[in-house]
Design a protein around this motif. Structure first.
Motif, short mmCIF file in Angstrom:
data_model
loop_
_atom_site.label_atom_id
_atom_site.label_comp_id
_atom_site.label_asym_id
_atom_site.label_seq_id
_atom_site.Cartn_x
_atom_site.Cartn_y
_atom_site.Cartn_z
N HIS A 14 0.85 -1.19 0.00
CA HIS A 14 0.00 0.00 0.00
C HIS A 14 0.89 1.24 0.00
CE1 HIS A 14 -2.90 3.00 1.43
NE2 HIS A 14 -3.84 2.16 1.06
N PRO A 15 0.52 2.27 -0.79
CA PRO A 15 1.35 3.49 -0.86
C PRO A 15 1.64 4.11 0.50
CG PRO A 15 -0.30 3.52 -2.59
CD PRO A 15 -0.62 2.34 -1.71
N GLU A 16 0.74 3.94 1.45
CA GLU A 16 0.94 4.50 2.79
C GLU A 16 2.19 3.94 3.46
OE1 GLU A 16 -0.42 6.74 6.29
OE2 GLU A 16 -0.80 6.83 4.13
N GLY A 17 2.63 2.75 3.03
CA GLY A 17 3.76 2.11 3.69
C GLY A 17 5.12 2.51 3.15
N ARG A 18 5.16 3.20 2.01
CA ARG A 18 6.45 3.48 1.37
C ARG A 18 7.38 4.29 2.26
NH1 ARG A 18 3.64 5.12 -4.39
NH2 ARG A 18 3.03 3.00 -5.00
N LYS A 19 6.86 5.33 2.88
CA LYS A 19 7.72 6.18 3.71
C LYS A 19 8.23 5.43 4.94
CE LYS A 19 3.61 8.27 5.83
NZ LYS A 19 2.87 9.55 6.04
N PHE A 20 7.41 4.51 5.46
CA PHE A 20 7.83 3.75 6.64
C PHE A 20 8.91 2.74 6.28
CE2 PHE A 20 3.62 5.30 7.74
CZ PHE A 20 3.82 5.80 9.01
N VAL A 21 8.78 2.12 5.11
CA VAL A 21 9.82 1.20 4.66
C VAL A 21 11.11 1.97 4.40
CG1 VAL A 21 10.53 -0.35 2.80
CG2 VAL A 21 8.20 -0.49 3.72
N ALA A 22 10.99 3.16 3.81
CA ALA A 22 12.18 3.98 3.55
C ALA A 22 12.87 4.37 4.84
CB ALA A 22 11.80 5.22 2.75
N ILE A 23 12.10 4.75 5.85
CA ILE A 23 12.68 5.12 7.15
C ILE A 23 13.36 3.92 7.80
CG2 ILE A 23 12.10 5.82 9.51
CD1 ILE A 23 9.85 7.54 8.27
N ALA A 24 12.68 2.77 7.76
CA ALA A 24 13.26 1.56 8.35
C ALA A 24 14.53 1.14 7.63
CB ALA A 24 12.23 0.42 8.31
N ALA A 25 14.55 1.29 6.30
CA ALA A 25 15.75 0.93 5.53
C ALA A 25 16.91 1.87 5.85
CB ALA A 25 15.43 0.98 4.04
N ALA A 26 16.61 3.16 6.02
CA ALA A 26 17.67 4.12 6.36
C ALA A 26 18.25 3.82 7.74
CB ALA A 26 17.09 5.54 6.32
N ILE A 27 17.39 3.51 8.69
CA ILE A 27 17.86 3.15 10.03
C ILE A 27 18.72 1.89 9.97
CG2 ILE A 27 17.12 2.36 12.31
CD1 ILE A 27 14.66 4.19 11.99
N THR A 28 18.29 0.94 9.15
CA THR A 28 19.04 -0.31 9.00
C THR A 28 20.44 -0.05 8.46
OG1 THR A 28 17.03 -1.60 8.63
CG2 THR A 28 19.09 -2.55 7.82
N LEU A 29 20.56 0.84 7.48
CA LEU A 29 21.86 1.18 6.92
C LEU A 29 22.78 1.75 7.99
CD1 LEU A 29 23.72 1.43 4.49
CD2 LEU A 29 22.66 3.65 4.00
N VAL A 30 22.24 2.65 8.80
CA VAL A 30 23.03 3.24 9.89
C VAL A 30 23.46 2.17 10.89
CG1 VAL A 30 22.98 4.85 11.83
CG2 VAL A 30 21.96 5.51 9.64
N LEU A 31 22.55 1.26 11.21
CA LEU A 31 22.86 0.19 12.17
C LEU A 31 23.96 -0.71 11.63
CD1 LEU A 31 19.28 -0.79 13.43
CD2 LEU A 31 21.03 0.49 14.67
N PHE A 32 23.93 -0.99 10.33
CA PHE A 32 25.01 -1.81 9.74
C PHE A 32 26.36 -1.11 9.86
CE2 PHE A 32 22.04 -4.61 7.24
CZ PHE A 32 22.63 -5.82 7.61
N LEU A 33 26.36 0.22 9.73
CA LEU A 33 27.61 0.97 9.85
C LEU A 33 28.13 0.98 11.28
CD1 LEU A 33 26.76 4.00 7.53
CD2 LEU A 33 28.25 2.05 7.00
N ILE A 34 27.18 0.91 12.23
CA ILE A 34 27.56 0.93 13.64
C ILE A 34 27.96 -0.46 14.13
CG2 ILE A 34 26.72 1.36 15.99
CD1 ILE A 34 24.88 3.50 14.79
N CYS A 35 27.09 -1.42 13.84
CA CYS A 35 27.30 -2.79 14.35
C CYS A 35 26.50 -3.75 13.46
CB CYS A 35 26.86 -2.89 15.81
SG CYS A 35 26.98 -4.55 16.51
N GLU A 36 27.18 -4.69 12.81
CA GLU A 36 26.51 -5.57 11.86
C GLU A 36 25.35 -6.36 12.45
OE1 GLU A 36 27.48 -9.26 8.81
OE2 GLU A 36 29.11 -7.91 9.41
N PRO A 37 25.49 -6.95 13.66
CA PRO A 37 24.33 -7.67 14.23
C PRO A 37 23.09 -6.78 14.38
CG PRO A 37 26.33 -8.26 15.40
CD PRO A 37 26.70 -7.12 14.50
N LEU A 38 23.31 -5.51 14.77
CA LEU A 38 22.18 -4.58 14.88
C LEU A 38 21.58 -4.31 13.49
CD1 LEU A 38 23.48 -1.94 17.47
CD2 LEU A 38 21.84 -3.79 17.84
N GLY A 39 22.43 -4.29 12.48
CA GLY A 39 21.95 -4.09 11.12
C GLY A 39 21.01 -5.19 10.67
#
Length: 240
Positions: A14-39
């Motif tokens: 659903h289009p309503e979910g696109r921004k939430f997936v984008a936010i979650a993906a951005a947070i995931t990228l940061v977590l991978f840079l900090i600590c791979e298990p958190l990523g």
């Protein structure tokens, strides 16, 4: 037409979910840079967010008469989930359905259910009304009165009216209604979404018996709640 294995697991979003997936993906990228298990934890969260906002196609049943014509009398579930309440209740005043008790069927959605809502019956939308309220557990009976909600009345070709109410839940914080008063809608057509755990109530016209039982699992746009032209008595069910 066959159903592919891939389409069984990968659903449109659903289009309503696109921004939430984008936010979650951005947070995931940061977590991978900090600590791979958190990523990897973030990656799992991103997949869940996509899964929450999935919007699969549904096949809505119709009743075909002896002469080959189609009769739009089947009331389908407006949401995925389980039947949490099945009782007589006075509909919300804003639906303009009167003050006499009607059969209310409540479908409770948890955070793993698809949250796209579908019209239980086809007809003209005569009322849409939003009411602010609390965010109690949507499984509770008093949630129909106390919680934030958005109600809609659908008038069918024969003049009978049916009410459907989107009710916010304990963690739900937004009700989305994508239709307008005066619009025609088909049975099973998408009309809205509620974010993160909630409930939908359907108020059946007088004399219409429910064809579902407490605890039964519902599929939005597919599971038949009632038949407006049927004479079958109300059903009961047992856990197996």
């Amino acid at each position: 037409m066959s159903v592919s294995m891939l389409s069984t697991f990968i659903k449109p979003m659903h289009p309503e979910g696109r921004k939430f997936v984008a936010i979650a993906a951005a947070i995931t990228l940061v977590l991978f840079l900090i600590c791979e298990p958190l990523g990897w934890i973030g990656a799992g969260l991103t997949v869940w967010v996509y899964y929450f906002f999935r919007d699969p196609a549904r096949t809505t049943p119709v009743r075909r008469l002896a002469d080959g014509t189609v009769s739009d009398t089947l009331v389908v579930s407006p949401a995925d989930g389980i039947i949490s309440l099945l009782e007589q209740a006075v509909p919300p005043a804003e639906l303009n359905l009167g003050d006499a008790p009607m059969t209310r069927i409540s479908v409770f959605m948890n955070v793993f259910n698809c949250h796209v809502n579908r019209a239980p019956i086809g007809g003209k939308i005569t009322e849409i009304a939003y009411r602010e309220g609390k965010f109690l557990n949507a499984a509770l009976d008093k949630a129909s009165v106390d919680n934030e909600r958005n109600g809609m009345t659908i008038e069918m070709a024969d003049g009978r009216r049916l009410g459907v109410v989107q009710i916010a839940g304990l963690v739900a914080r937004r009700i989305l209604c994508e239709v307008k008063t005066g619009q025609m809608i088909n049975t099973g057509e998408r009309f809205g979404l509620i974010r993160f755990g909630s409930r939908l109530d359907v108020y059946l016209p007088a004399g219409v018996e429910p064809l579902v039982a407490l605890g039964q699992t519902m599929v939005a746009g597919e599971t038949v709640l009632a038949d407006l032209s049927g004479t079958e008595p109300a059903r009961s069910g047992g856990i197996r």
